[in-house]
Design a protein around this motif. Structure first.
Motif, PDB file in Angstrom:
ATOM      1  N   TRP A  46     -16.048 -17.733  -9.319  1.00 49.99           N
ATOM      2  CA  TRP A  46     -15.869 -18.813  -8.333  1.00 49.99           C
ATOM      3  C   TRP A  46     -14.986 -19.927  -8.868  1.00 49.99           C
ATOM      4  CZ3 TRP A  46     -16.133 -18.192  -3.503  1.00 49.99           C
ATOM      5  CH2 TRP A  46     -17.012 -17.277  -2.951  1.00 49.99           C
ATOM      6  N   ASN A  47     -15.103 -20.232 -10.160  1.00 53.13           N
ATOM      7  CA  ASN A  47     -14.255 -21.289 -10.720  1.00 53.13           C
ATOM      8  C   ASN A  47     -12.799 -20.856 -10.825  1.00 53.13           C
ATOM      9  OD1 ASN A  47     -15.648 -23.808 -11.287  1.00 53.13           O
ATOM     10  ND2 ASN A  47     -17.043 -22.493 -12.411  1.00 53.13           N
ATOM     11  N   ALA A  62     -11.557 -24.072  -8.876  1.00 48.29           N
ATOM     12  CA  ALA A  62     -10.987 -25.113  -9.735  1.00 48.29           C
ATOM     13  C   ALA A  62      -9.697 -24.693 -10.427  1.00 48.29           C
ATOM     14  CB  ALA A  62     -12.013 -25.531 -10.786  1.00 48.29           C
ATOM     15  N   VAL A  63      -9.653 -23.482 -10.913  1.00 49.90           N
ATOM     16  CA  VAL A  63      -8.473 -23.060 -11.673  1.00 49.90           C
ATOM     17  C   VAL A  63      -7.230 -23.065 -10.787  1.00 49.90           C
ATOM     18  CG1 VAL A  63      -7.428 -21.162 -12.973  1.00 49.90           C
ATOM     19  CG2 VAL A  63      -9.832 -21.738 -13.311  1.00 49.90           C
ATOM     20  N   ILE A  64      -7.337 -22.495  -9.589  1.00 47.59           N
ATOM     21  CA  ILE A  64      -6.191 -22.450  -8.691  1.00 47.59           C
ATOM     22  C   ILE A  64      -5.951 -23.811  -8.058  1.00 47.59           C
ATOM     23  CG2 ILE A  64      -5.323 -21.456  -6.544  1.00 47.59           C
ATOM     24  CD1 ILE A  64      -6.821 -18.870  -7.353  1.00 47.59           C
ATOM     25  N   HIS A  65      -7.012 -24.445  -7.569  1.00 52.11           N
ATOM     26  CA  HIS A  65      -6.876 -25.700  -6.831  1.00 52.11           C
ATOM     27  C   HIS A  65      -6.331 -26.826  -7.704  1.00 52.11           C
ATOM     28  CE1 HIS A  65      -7.773 -28.533  -3.637  1.00 52.11           C
ATOM     29  NE2 HIS A  65      -8.288 -29.334  -4.555  1.00 52.11           N
ATOM     30  N   TRP A  66      -6.830 -26.938  -8.923  1.00 52.32           N
ATOM     31  CA  TRP A  66      -6.409 -28.031  -9.797  1.00 52.32           C
ATOM     32  C   TRP A  66      -5.374 -27.592 -10.825  1.00 52.32           C
ATOM     33  CZ3 TRP A  66      -7.461 -32.704  -8.374  1.00 52.32           C
ATOM     34  CH2 TRP A  66      -8.581 -32.934  -7.578  1.00 52.32           C
ATOM     35  N   ILE A  67      -4.860 -26.387 -10.689  1.00 52.29           N
ATOM     36  CA  ILE A  67      -3.926 -25.845 -11.679  1.00 52.29           C
ATOM     37  C   ILE A  67      -4.526 -26.040 -13.071  1.00 52.29           C
ATOM     38  CG2 ILE A  67      -1.508 -25.713 -12.375  1.00 52.29           C
ATOM     39  CD1 ILE A  67      -0.905 -27.391  -9.848  1.00 52.29           C
ATOM     40  N   PHE A 103       2.505 -33.438  -7.714  1.00 50.76           N
ATOM     41  CA  PHE A 103       1.987 -32.663  -6.585  1.00 50.76           C
ATOM     42  C   PHE A 103       1.262 -33.555  -5.583  1.00 50.76           C
ATOM     43  CE2 PHE A 103       1.840 -28.652  -9.368  1.00 50.76           C
ATOM     44  CZ  PHE A 103       3.077 -28.242  -8.906  1.00 50.76           C
ATOM     45  N   SER A 104       0.525 -34.530  -6.077  1.00 54.46           N
ATOM     46  CA  SER A 104      -0.194 -35.443  -5.181  1.00 54.46           C
ATOM     47  C   SER A 104       0.767 -36.267  -4.344  1.00 54.46           C
ATOM     48  CB  SER A 104      -1.109 -36.368  -5.987  1.00 54.46           C
ATOM     49  OG  SER A 104      -2.083 -35.628  -6.669  1.00 54.46           O
TER      50      SER A 104
END
Length: 174
Positions: A103-104, A108-113, A132-133
């Protein structure tokens, strides 16, 4: 190993393990000792021990810096648990299961690079996150402006309804 120890944090923030019997600094754990710590902590047989490792996907955070390096100990339980044992202190500092790791990786890994190659270089990672933001904010503002302009044209043409679109595009426009 049945010997009491003190954990001392130095002025530099790094942690050292001292023998409570002799007062001497204890050497880092080896693979066998890390496996014994994990087995005693979890109560399950140990499958594999890797390390010592400086960084890993699950121990990249700065809070782990004083406790590095780590041994990654895989257990043979139903959850495919992995324990991270500090070679410096002998503490288990992180526990992950197969489900959490899956799940992470998807979250988190993909979403937050959140990849170790970027996270170890904090200035680069922060610059990417800011870039990115800011790009996302610019795209949101552009989308809002375009949506408003389209709505304004729709109103100026005296067409009924709030949106010129139908179906899925209408929901998207809203």
């Amino acid at each position: 190993n049945g010997e009491p120890r003190y954990l001392v944090t130095g002025a530099d923030g790094l942690v050292a393990a001292l023998s409570a019997v002799t007062g001497q600094r204890l050497p880092p754990l080896d693979t066998t000792a890390a496996a014994a710590v994990a087995r005693q902590f979890a109560g399950h047989p140990v499958g594999r021990v890797l390390g010592p490792l400086q960084y890993d996907q699950w121990t990249i955070h700065d809070k782990y810096r004083p406790l590095r390096p780590f041994f990654r100990v895989s257990l043979t339980d139903a959850s495919a648990t992995t324990l991270y044992v500090s070679a410096v202190t002998g503490q288990v500092v992180q526990r992950t299961t197969r489900r959490e790791r899956i799940w992470n990786r998807l979250g988190a890994v993909i979403h937050w690079i959140n990849v170790p190659a970027l996270r170890v270089n904090q200035p680069l990672w922060h610059a990417l996150m800011w870039g990115f933001s800011l790009a996302a904010i610019a795209l949101i503002v552009a989308g809002l402006l375009m949506g408003y302009a389209r709505l304004w044209q729709h109103r100026r043409a005296h067409r009924p309804g709030l949106s010129p679109y139908r179906g899925a595009l209408r929901w998207h426009h809203a």
